[in-house]
Design a protein around this motif. Structure first.
Motif, PDB file in Angstrom:
ATOM      1  N   HIS A  28       0.853  -1.205   0.000  1.00 19.62           N
ATOM      2  CA  HIS A  28       0.000   0.000   0.000  1.00 19.62           C
ATOM      3  C   HIS A  28       0.881   1.245   0.000  1.00 19.62           C
ATOM      4  O   HIS A  28       1.484   1.587   1.009  1.00 19.62           O
ATOM      5  N   HIS A  49       1.454   5.408  -2.013  1.00 23.34           N
ATOM      6  CA  HIS A  49       0.899   6.483  -2.854  1.00 23.34           C
ATOM      7  C   HIS A  49       2.042   7.208  -3.539  1.00 23.34           C
ATOM      8  O   HIS A  49       2.449   8.291  -3.117  1.00 23.34           O
ATOM      9  N   GLU A  69      -8.199   2.462  -1.802  1.00 23.42           N
ATOM     10  CA  GLU A  69      -8.675   2.150  -0.508  1.00 23.42           C
ATOM     11  C   GLU A  69     -10.105   2.631  -0.336  1.00 23.42           C
ATOM     12  O   GLU A  69     -10.431   3.776  -0.667  1.00 23.42           O
ATOM     13  N   HIS A 102      -5.874  -2.367   5.462  1.00 24.14           N
ATOM     14  CA  HIS A 102      -4.661  -1.576   5.263  1.00 24.14           C
ATOM     15  C   HIS A 102      -4.399  -0.748   6.513  1.00 24.14           C
ATOM     16  O   HIS A 102      -5.339  -0.269   7.150  1.00 24.14           O
ATOM     17  N   ASP A 138       2.279   2.987   3.268  1.00 25.23           N
ATOM     18  CA  ASP A 138       1.340   4.108   3.167  1.00 25.23           C
ATOM     19  C   ASP A 138       2.107   5.409   2.897  1.00 25.23           C
ATOM     20  O   ASP A 138       1.702   6.481   3.298  1.00 25.23           O
TER      21      ASP A 138
HETATM   22 ZN   LIG Z   1      -3.355   5.036   1.907  1.00 30.61          ZN
END
Ligand SMILES: [Zn+2]
Length: 319
Positions: free
Chosen positions: A40, A42, A133, A194, A244
């Motif tokens: 996970h 970004h 998500e 997550h 994350d």
């Molecule tokens: Zn996230």
């Protein structure tokens, strides 16, 4: 990726620089002997005093044994970007969704149904392996937004099931409602919490249902004893790890920009707490990750230099 146009190969958002935050990227950690995946992240969000391109992010990650990432979208723009990038990059697979805090915004504009229809279309693209998500967030969104979140969450669950995709859940201060929803409508076969943020009791409920727990940098924080108790309470076959990024940077670099190459800190902290060898935990988590998302077809991880110091690592820029 060298021949991709710059604008497509690089991040599309910029994280707020905040005030007084140390904006330098932490150094490269010692490479992992057994590689893992960041399930996970970004990469569409730039951070730091000098943002890293997607290629730089992935090169740094591979150089320390983080051999692939799930790039996660949270609205239409970032979900489109995630699907497009994953289609071209062997080290990236994509997840697409409207984030629970975005659902009320789309709903207020009268565009939530159109957005969900586009997520359903993106879900059929090659290398889109998860819906996420999605979920519920009662921390950022007040009661006036809960109905929109709920409708959006249930629509995402349905899209995941219809396409045989994994589900990545964002659950913030909404543990009971998320679990109730999954049990009522039926969870997809592969369901991942997550950045798991519950306690040992909740962890056992997830494990009883065969749902996965993905641990982020929060598990390394000093005050995270409850989270570490949850980690120890579940079968290792249900554990995943994530960054994350650019958020939730693991100790000892909390507050600085996060990136997939910092995942080894979180993995090592988990292994320490479980009193197991990091290579054993890494191989378990890697095989869990492949069971959930399938195969990245990543280029073989470059293991040159492992155990011999930083001078021979393929990416030496930060060491
Ligand atoms: Zn996230």
């Amino acid at each position: 990726m060298a021949n991709e146009p710059q604008s497509e190969a690089n991040f599309v958002r910029q994280r707020d620089k905040g005030t007084g935050r140390d904006l330098t990227y932490p150094p490269l950690p010692d490479p992992l002997v057994v590689p893992v995946y960041d399930n996970h992240t970004h990469l569409e969000i730039g951070d730091g005093d000098q943002s890293l391109s997607v290629a730089e992010q992935l090169d740094r990650a591979s150089s320390v044994g983080v051999r692939g990432v799930i790039q996660v979208g949270g609205d239409l723009e970032t979900s489109r970007w995630s699907a497009m990038m994953a289609a071209r990059e062997p080290r990236m697979l994509a997840a697409v969704a409207i984030h629970p805090n975005e659902a009320p915004v789309y709903d207020a504009a009268g565009t939530l149904d159109d957005a969900l229809a586009e997520i359903a279309e993106l879900a059929t693209r090659p290398r889109v392996v998860a819906i996420g998500e999605t979920g519920l967030d009662y921390f950022r969104t007040g009661p006036e937004g809960h109905a929109s979140q709920q409708r959006s969450f249930e629509a995402h669950i349905e899209i995941a099931k219809r396409n045989g995709l994994a589900l990545q859940i964002h659950d913030r201060d909404a543990h009971a409602a998320v679990i109730e929803t999954l049990l009522r409508v039926g969870a997809p076969e592969r369901t991942v919490f997550h950045c798991f943020s519950g306690d040992a009791e909740m962890a056992r409920i997830l494990a009883d249902n065969g749902w996965y727990l993905s641990f982020a940098g929060t598990v390394t924080f000093k005050n995270a004893d409850r989270l570490r108790a949850a980690l120890a309470a579940v079968p290792r076959a249900l554990l995943l790890v994530e960054t994350d990024a650019p958020f939730l940077t693991p100790a000892p670099f909390r507050g600085r920009p996060n990136a997939p190459y910092l995942l080894p800190h979180t993995l090592r902290a988990m292994a320490d707490h479980l009193e197991t060898d990091v290579t054993i935990l890494a191989s378990q988590i890697s095989s869990n990750t492949e069971l959930v998302y399938g195969c990245w077809d990543a280029e073989p991880v470059n293991v040159i230099g492992i155990g011999t110091g930083s001078e021979t690592r393929p990416f030496g820029g930060l060491a």
